[in-house]
Design a protein around this motif. Structure first.
Motif, PDB file in Angstrom:
ATOM      1  N   THR A  10      38.182  11.987  28.866  1.00  0.00           N
ATOM      2  CA  THR A  10      39.075  11.426  29.883  1.00  0.00           C
ATOM      3  C   THR A  10      39.993  12.489  30.454  1.00  0.00           C
ATOM      4  O   THR A  10      40.201  12.575  31.675  1.00  0.00           O
ATOM      5  CB  THR A  10      39.906  10.270  29.272  1.00  0.00           C
ATOM      6  N   GLU A  11      40.540  13.318  29.576  1.00  0.00           N
ATOM      7  CA  GLU A  11      41.415  14.401  30.046  1.00  0.00           C
ATOM      8  C   GLU A  11      40.651  15.403  30.888  1.00  0.00           C
ATOM      9  O   GLU A  11      41.148  15.890  31.915  1.00  0.00           O
ATOM     10  CB  GLU A  11      42.052  15.103  28.843  1.00  0.00           C
ATOM     11  N   LEU A  12      39.431  15.723  30.486  1.00  0.00           N
ATOM     12  CA  LEU A  12      38.638  16.698  31.219  1.00  0.00           C
ATOM     13  C   LEU A  12      38.308  16.212  32.628  1.00  0.00           C
ATOM     14  O   LEU A  12      38.317  16.994  33.582  1.00  0.00           O
ATOM     15  CB  LEU A  12      37.350  17.028  30.465  1.00  0.00           C
ATOM     16  N   GLY A 123      26.727   9.656  27.088  1.00  0.00           N
ATOM     17  CA  GLY A 123      25.623   9.889  28.000  1.00  0.00           C
ATOM     18  C   GLY A 123      25.543  11.339  28.438  1.00  0.00           C
ATOM     19  O   GLY A 123      26.550  12.053  28.444  1.00  0.00           O
ATOM     20  N   GLU A 124      24.356  11.772  28.798  1.00  0.00           N
ATOM     21  CA  GLU A 124      24.162  13.140  29.268  1.00  0.00           C
ATOM     22  C   GLU A 124      24.133  13.200  30.781  1.00  0.00           C
ATOM     23  O   GLU A 124      23.853  12.210  31.455  1.00  0.00           O
ATOM     24  CB  GLU A 124      22.863  13.724  28.692  1.00  0.00           C
ATOM     25  N   VAL A 125      24.430  14.378  31.296  1.00  0.00           N
ATOM     26  CA  VAL A 125      24.399  14.638  32.729  1.00  0.00           C
ATOM     27  C   VAL A 125      23.636  15.942  32.944  1.00  0.00           C
ATOM     28  O   VAL A 125      23.322  16.656  31.994  1.00  0.00           O
ATOM     29  CB  VAL A 125      25.828  14.757  33.316  1.00  0.00           C
ATOM     30  N   LEU A 126      23.325  16.258  34.206  1.00  0.00           N
ATOM     31  CA  LEU A 126      22.616  17.492  34.495  1.00  0.00           C
ATOM     32  C   LEU A 126      23.594  18.644  34.653  1.00  0.00           C
ATOM     33  O   LEU A 126      24.635  18.511  35.303  1.00  0.00           O
ATOM     34  CB  LEU A 126      21.787  17.335  35.783  1.00  0.00           C
ATOM     35  N   LEU A 139      31.909  19.296  32.357  1.00  0.00           N
ATOM     36  CA  LEU A 139      33.250  19.317  32.935  1.00  0.00           C
ATOM     37  C   LEU A 139      33.968  20.624  32.617  1.00  0.00           C
ATOM     38  O   LEU A 139      34.647  21.187  33.479  1.00  0.00           O
ATOM     39  CB  LEU A 139      34.058  18.117  32.430  1.00  0.00           C
ATOM     40  N   SER A 140      33.810  21.111  31.402  1.00  0.00           N
ATOM     41  CA  SER A 140      34.442  22.385  31.042  1.00  0.00           C
ATOM     42  C   SER A 140      33.896  23.519  31.901  1.00  0.00           C
ATOM     43  O   SER A 140      34.653  24.376  32.377  1.00  0.00           O
ATOM     44  CB  SER A 140      34.203  22.685  29.555  1.00  0.00           C
ATOM     45  N   MET A 141      32.580  23.530  32.123  1.00  0.00           N
ATOM     46  CA  MET A 141      31.968  24.556  32.964  1.00  0.00           C
ATOM     47  C   MET A 141      32.472  24.469  34.403  1.00  0.00           C
ATOM     48  O   MET A 141      32.772  25.484  35.035  1.00  0.00           O
ATOM     49  CB  MET A 141      30.445  24.411  32.945  1.00  0.00           C
TER      50      MET A 141
END
Length: 275
Positions: A10-12, A123-126, A139-141
């Motif tokens: 949530t913070e990210l 869940g995963e994302v691309l 999100l970190s990237m």
């Protein structure tokens, strides 16, 4: 946000959105001269950086890309598959009115936020490279990439700042987590050699330790009395080296290296962690 705090999903999401909005706010009132000002990214103006951020977020949202073939002969900075890929969305937006490009960025942020909010927990994302990854990793990237580009824009506009924001701290955390790889693989430190990195800005007492193992594999380690190399620098210089924004010999004049000087210089020359 404290450097020792690991933000949750949530913070990210909030930090990702705030970092994108920050660059939109930076250029909202940019003059034509400022929009076309060169940035530390070879061949890219302020407007080009904005176009790149839009393009990557739309790619991640699986939106169709423009059917456009840049004149790469006139774009010598666009080399390799990744360079040519990223240049498509940038070149296609060249010549568009700045207010339209900034408006597109803001609209893209809204669409992407809705997509991210719809991803189920776990869940995963691309990833930008088309491989499945976790939301937290993506999100970190994206925070790192966007915040570094915010600093590119600030440099071009001569508007320093943003070095203490949550986006800045997430970026610093990621650079520090890459220290073992930089030390052992990129700098080719010998097995058993240790590095103590100190980011010595006022109000920030950040440090990291790593030890080189066999076959170019490094890992974090506990502090030792006499590290092989100790490097002390500012956050601005660490950013310049980790993001490849300044030549290591130039930064070396501002950095304190203790211990094995030759290995320390090799470490500084190998610090780049971004494409």
């Amino acid at each position: 946000m404290d450097i020792r705090h690991t933000p949750d999903r949530t913070e990210l999401v909030s930090i990702w959105q705030d970092t994108l909005l920050s660059i939109a706010d930076l250029v909202d009132e940019a003059s034509p001269e400022q929009w076309s000002s060169p940035t530390p990214c070879p061949g890219w103006s302020v407007g080009d950086v904005i176009a790149h951020v839009i393009d990557i977020e739309q790619v991640l949202g699986q939106e169709p890309r423009p059917d456009h073939a840049p004149d790469f002969a006139a774009l010598p900075h666009a080399t390799g598959d990744v360079g040519r890929f990223t240049e498509v969305g940038v070149d296609w937006r060249r010549g568009r009115a700045p207010k339209d490009v900034v408006g597109e960025l803001r609209e893209t942020i809204v669409r992407r936020r809705a997509q991210l909010d719809a991803v189920p927990i776990g869940g995963e994302v691309l990833s930008p490279f088309g491989r499945p990854t976790s939301m937290e990793r993506l999100l970190s990237m994206r925070i790192l990439d966007t915040w570094v580009h915010e600093q590119d824009i600030r440099a071009a506009l001569d508007r320093p700042g943003g070095m203490e924001t949550p986006g800045a701290i997430v970026t610093l955390q990621q650079f520090l987590s890459g220290l073992p790889k930089v030390w052992a693989k990129q700098a080719k430190a010998p097995e058993g050699a240790t590095i103590h990195l100190v980011i010595a800005d006022a109000g920030r007492g950040t440090e990291a330790w790593a030890v080189a193992g066999a076959d170019g594999v490094g890992e974090t380690c506990t502090p030792v009395d006499e590290p092989t190399v100790e490097v002390t620098m500012t956050w601005q210089d660490y950013l310049a080296l980790s993001a490849g924004r300044e030549d290591p010999p130039v930064v070396l004049r501002r950095v304190a290296v203790r211990g094995d000087g030759e290995l320390g210089e090799r470490m500084l020359a190998a610090m780049t962690q971004t494409p």
